[in-house]
Design an enzyme around this catalytic site. Structure first.
Site, short mmCIF file in Angstrom:
data_model
loop_
_atom_site.label_atom_id
_atom_site.label_comp_id
_atom_site.label_asym_id
_atom_site.label_seq_id
_atom_site.Cartn_x
_atom_site.Cartn_y
_atom_site.Cartn_z
N ASP A 24 0.83 -1.20 0.00
CA ASP A 24 0.00 0.00 0.00
C ASP A 24 0.86 1.25 0.00
OD1 ASP A 24 -2.33 1.49 0.04
OD2 ASP A 24 -2.53 1.42 2.22
N TRP A 29 2.85 8.01 -1.99
CA TRP A 29 4.28 8.27 -2.15
C TRP A 29 4.52 9.21 -3.32
CZ3 TRP A 29 7.67 7.54 -6.17
CH2 TRP A 29 9.03 7.63 -5.88
N HIS A 41 3.57 3.61 -8.87
CA HIS A 41 3.48 2.19 -9.22
C HIS A 41 4.79 1.69 -9.83
CE1 HIS A 41 -0.63 2.04 -8.06
NE2 HIS A 41 -1.05 2.85 -9.01
N LEU A 135 12.02 -20.34 -3.05
CA LEU A 135 11.01 -19.40 -2.56
C LEU A 135 9.75 -19.60 -3.38
CD1 LEU A 135 10.11 -16.88 -0.86
CD2 LEU A 135 10.88 -15.49 -2.79
N ARG A 198 -5.78 -2.20 8.04
CA ARG A 198 -6.93 -3.01 7.64
C ARG A 198 -6.42 -4.09 6.68
NH1 ARG A 198 -7.49 2.07 5.36
NH2 ARG A 198 -7.34 2.15 3.10
N ILE A 199 -7.25 -5.10 6.45
CA ILE A 199 -6.79 -6.24 5.64
C ILE A 199 -7.36 -6.23 4.23
CG2 ILE A 199 -6.27 -7.71 7.60
CD1 ILE A 199 -8.93 -9.06 7.26
#
Length: 246
Positions: A24, A29, A41, A135, A198-199
């Site tokens: 987020d 920014w 972005h 990974l 928040r999620i």
């Protein structure tokens, strides 16, 4: 993404560690610097590469990034176009490095709204990196947690209707098996950047017992040091999973 040395350990392979991140703050920014949101972005895409590299160095086994929600299609056309363009660049530019560095890439979410060329790039990346184990990098695209649960419920209902499944046999394991990535372990820690707490409809089923860490830095500034600090905070917590601590 240069060659990433393996973390050194004399204690055998570490336990799986799954980090999920809500990335987020790209727009804020950019705005704070007098730039267009699209520049945020672009800078955020660089943070993805830095975070993937950091995750490998820090011994993370699974990294799941919230790349594009099902609600993000409502954003201005120019912004959505930029995001899709960055996705194309990432898949084309980093395919060989992901394969070479042993990183498995997969995408979760509904794919029906993506263009044919993006779908081909996703499928190629998943195919070429599918056997990698260093990974497990999962990117959630056109993803919503509620939609994932609805999709799982629909699949189970269809199995019951066809006679392949008894309603009495439906349990948490059955629901998990109907999710986008049933083999993916639940996140141990969920990180959200840019100070928001928040999620946002992300991995609603999977984060039932995840530790939540909120980071003030916006996503374009996030990197290995922020990830390491978040993991230090996570490891300092007492995870009881509903039990009483000793």
């Amino acid at each position: 993404m240069s060659h990433i040395p393996a973390p050194q350990s004399d204690d055998g392979p570490p336990d799986p560690l799954h980090v999920a991140i809500i990335m987020d703050g790209n727009g804020r920014w950019a705005r704070s610097r007098g730039l267009a949101r699209t520049e945020g972005h672009r800078k955020g895409a660089e943070a993805v590469r830095a975070t993937v590299t950091g995750a490998v160095r820090l011994g993370v086994s699974h990294l799941t990034l919230f790349g594009f929600s099902s609600e993000n299609w409502r954003r201005p056309i120019e912004e959505v176009s930029t995001l899709m363009g960055l996705l194309r660049v990432y898949l084309r530019r980093d395919m060989n490095e992901l394969e070479r560095e042993g990183i498995r890439l997969r995408v979760i979410g509904e794919r029906d709204r993506f263009s044919a060329d993006i779908l081909r790039l996703i499928e190629e990346a998943e195919r070429r990196t599918g056997a990698n184990t260093r990974l497990n990098l999962t990117i959630a695209l056109n993803y919503g947690g509620r939609a994932e649960i609805v999709r799982a419920a629909r699949h189970l209902a269809e199995a019951v209707q066809s006679g392949h499944l008894s309603p009495d046999s439906i349990d948490e394991a059955q629901v998990c098996a109907a999710l986008y990535a049933p083999d993916m372990p639940d996140p141990d820690v969920l990180i959200r950047t840019s100070g928001e707490q928040r999620i946002s409809n992300f991995l609603l089923w999977q984060i039932a017992y995840a530790e939540l860490v909120f980071v003030d830095a916006p996503w374009p500034e996030f990197g290995e040091a922020h990830l390491a600090a978040a993991l230090d905070e996570f490891r300092a917590r007492d995870r009881r999973f509903g039990a009483v601590s000793g």
